[in-house]
Write an enzyme that holds these catalytic residues in place. Structure first.
Site, PDB file in Angstrom:
ATOM      1  N   HIS A 236       0.876  -1.170   0.000  1.00 36.56           N
ATOM      2  CA  HIS A 236       0.000   0.000   0.000  1.00 36.56           C
ATOM      3  C   HIS A 236       0.913   1.219   0.000  1.00 36.56           C
ATOM      4  O   HIS A 236       1.859   1.280   0.780  1.00 36.56           O
ATOM      5  CB  HIS A 236      -0.886  -0.024   1.254  1.00 36.56           C
ATOM      6  N   ARG A 258      -6.037   9.410  -1.508  1.00 33.11           N
ATOM      7  CA  ARG A 258      -5.570   9.681  -2.879  1.00 33.11           C
ATOM      8  C   ARG A 258      -6.762   9.731  -3.838  1.00 33.11           C
ATOM      9  O   ARG A 258      -6.805  10.545  -4.749  1.00 33.11           O
ATOM     10  CB  ARG A 258      -4.582   8.596  -3.326  1.00 33.11           C
TER      11      ARG A 258
END
Ligand SMILES: Cc1cc2nc3c(=O)[nH]c(=O)nc-3n(C[C@H](O)[C@H](O)[C@H](O)COP(=O)(O)OP(=O)(O)OC[C@H]3O[C@@H](n4cnc5c(N)ncnc54)[C@H](O)[C@@H]3O)c2cc1C
Length: 570
Positions: A236, A258
């Site tokens: 991640h 994001r």
């Protein structure tokens, strides 16, 4: 040794294990079902830690075909297409079950429909969530439902070996350690579900819960089962980087940051993603992780050696409202997510690889079923954020129904093979006969080795080195003992077993990474940077060979629903 008999034994109480228990019970309430778990039911594993949410095609304009194509393209054409199809189609059923039958409340739009947010790597906003702490809602409701039924629990019971029948190839049950007393117990079962949730906790930075040490995968290897796609370890991109003094380092800051427009800035304050991918911060996890890693290797880092995530341009109040849990987590570590900069680093998050299984969750070992993060094939080379919890809940439910049917049709309690049971017990007891040694040193060396040589960027030289050092680490561990004066909650002993499993599974990752001489999704070889022909895509298989080695092979991917270059969408 205490022996317990049950119809269905479920190992693990994450989304996969609890759904399996509920569906098996629903299929036949007369079944004797036992959930055995290393921690406390409802309080351990990664499903509880799910932040961002659950992918499902619900909204107008979205479709299961679109979700399927995103999954296949995200997985770089390596997923088993029948498994992926079952995932996306049953996710729709499962999310309604979670809401309407189990009582989960997910966030809603003003018109009352379920709110779905953007996640990276997807062509539609389809991630269902409860704020940014979705897993707590799911696991709490599931646990309540399990508690309310006559489903037996073996909490703080650690599964250590799958024991086959004396009379042949079927599974007889599972050898376990009652962690509260340190005593061994044998659970004899007609069907067993492996749902211990994988978890790449062998890397320096990692996100999964501390109870996960690849126990299920290690047990499967020792039982002769085949694992697939083991080279595919997902990092991640945004693990919190808060210094070496805190376990908060490595914990994940969710994808939605994001997805909703967060920027990544290097140590020089530059927004660098434009140098790597046109989708910028919304590129898939593998691409963003590699970009951050490249910035780190080029020395363009923040004080703790990572990069920054910046959300302030989206409006601090907005960020606080949308990402309350993340804002609080960062504040706990001294960072202001809403208005300032937070240091992040890629962190090992999820294993796409796992036990080879069929769409009905059966495996090559009769009586053994598998579901959730312990399995391989659903995601191929890359898991889309939001497809993990969908996978565990969809296939957990399938496993429950199929095990109930299996028990009815074929279920017998087999007598265990006494010799393999004694050998498995002796292997666990091995460190108890030796003077206590330095487990922490072995762990730290494993962390560094996997991060440096079997991590985000790999090459033949590093992998060959890792192969040798992993054997050395195994020998060091085998020579290290633990204090055996009291086996009740003896965490050093369990740590030793954790490390034993992590080293074995690390070796499987390393072997699979060596044979994949191309770069797909989470697996990037600096010496073979091309993806290779999609039409001739292969997936890897790893099996423990007699003695100390592994058998590694490749199998062609079967494009059962769509071929590379084609699409199910008009
Ligand atoms: C921080 C974090 C955030 C995440 N966010 C998302 C997200 O937003 N969306 C998404 O789709 N996915 C997310 N994931 C991934 C997701 O959590 C997993 O894909 C999924 O929940 C795995 O479910 P599972 O049931 O297979 O395993 P788990 O939920 O991990 O459960 C495994 C169970 O097995 C038990 N166990 C382990 N070893 C043994 C043993 N030897 N004996 C007995 N029991 C054992 C554990 O105690 C645990 O109860 C996230 C993961 C993490 C770590």
């Amino acid at each position: 040794m205490r022996t317990i008999q049950t119809d269905i034994l479920i190992l693990g109480s994450g989304g996969a294990g609890l759904f399996a228990a509920l569906h098996a019970h629903q299929a036949d309430p007369a079944l004797d079902i036992t959930v055995a778990v290393k921690g406390l039911l409802g309080k351990c594993g990664c499903t509880r830690m799910v932040q961002g949410g659950y992918n499902v095609a619900l909204a107008a304009g979205d479709s299961v075909e679109r979700h399927f194509m995103d999954t296949i393209e995200g997985g770089k054409w390596l997923p088993d297409q029948d498994l992926a199809w079952k995932l996306v189609t049953l996710a729709v059923e499962r999310i309604h079950e979670l809401e309407n039958e189990l009582g989960c409340f997910f966030d809603r739009n003003p018109d009352g429909s379920i709110h779905q947010k953007a996640f990276a790597g997807q062509t539609f906003d389809r991630t269902v969530h409860k704020g940014d702490l979705t897993g707590i809602e799911i696991i709490n409701r599931l646990a309540e439902q399990v508690w309310a039924r006559k489903i037996k629990r073996l909490e703080e019971h650690r599964a250590v070996a799958l024991i086959k029948a004396k009379s042949g190839g079927a599974l007889a049950g599972v050898l376990m350690i009652d962690m509260r007393t340190g005593e061994f117990a044998f659970v004899q079962a007609k069907a067993v579900l492996l749902a211990t949730g994988g978890g790449p906790t062998m890397y320096k930075y990692h996100t999964p819960s501390g109870d996960k040490s690849c126990d299920g995968l290690a047990m499967a290897l020792r039982a002769g089962l085949t694992l697939r796609d083991m080279e595919m370890v997902q990092f991640h991109p945004t693990g919190l980087l808060a210094g070496t003094h805190t376990r908060m380092t490595g914990t994940v800051l969710e994808e939605g940051l994001r997805g909703s427009g967060g920027y990544l800035l290097n140590g020089a304050g530059e927004r660098f993603m434009g140098n790597y991918d046109a989708k910028l911060e919304r590129a898939t996890r593998d691409i963003v992780s590699r970009a951050i890693y490249a910035e780190m290797r080029a020395g363009r880092t923040t004080p703790n050696g990572g990069v920054h995530i910046s959300m302030a341009h989206l409006g601090p109040e907005n960020v606080i409202r949308q990402f309350k849990g993340m804002v609080e987590r960062c504040a706990d570590s001294g960072f202001d997510l809403a208005g300032g900069l937070v240091e992040v680093v890629p962190t090992a998050h999820y294993m796409m690889g796992g036990v080879e299984f069929r769409p009905d969750c059966s495996t090559a070992l009769p009586g053994l079923f598998a579901a959730g993060e312990d399995t391989g094939g659903v995601h191929g080379a890359n898991r889309l954020g939001g497809n993990g919890v969908a996978n565990s809940t969809v296939y957990g439910g399938v496993a429950g129904e199929e095990m109930a049917a299996w028990v009815k049709a074929h279920g017998v309690l087999h007598q265990p093979d006494a010799e393999s049971m004694a050998a498995a017990e002796a292997a666990c007891r091995a460190p108890l006969d030796r003077p206590a040694g330095d487990l922490e040193g072995v762990r730290q060396d494993l962390y560094e080795l996997m991060w440096d040589d079997v991590g985000i960027v790999r090459d033949a030289q590093g992998l060959a080195r890792a192969r040798g050092v992993l054997l050395e680490l195994q020998a060091r561990l085998d020579a290290t003992g633990v204090d055996a004066s009291d086996l009740r909650y003896n965490l050093a002993w369990h740590d030793w077993m954790n490390l034993k499993n992590l080293i074995l599974v690390s070796r499987a990752i390393c072997e699979a990474a060596l044979v994949r001489e191309n770069s797909r999704g989470a697996h990037f070889r600096a010496d073979f940077p091309d993806a290779g022909e999609l039409e001739t895509s292969n997936y890897s298989q790893v099996q423990a060979a007699a003695g100390e080695g592994f058998r590694v092979s490749r199998q062609p991917v079967k494009f059962t629903r769509v071929r590379p270059g084609d699409s199910l969408l008009d």
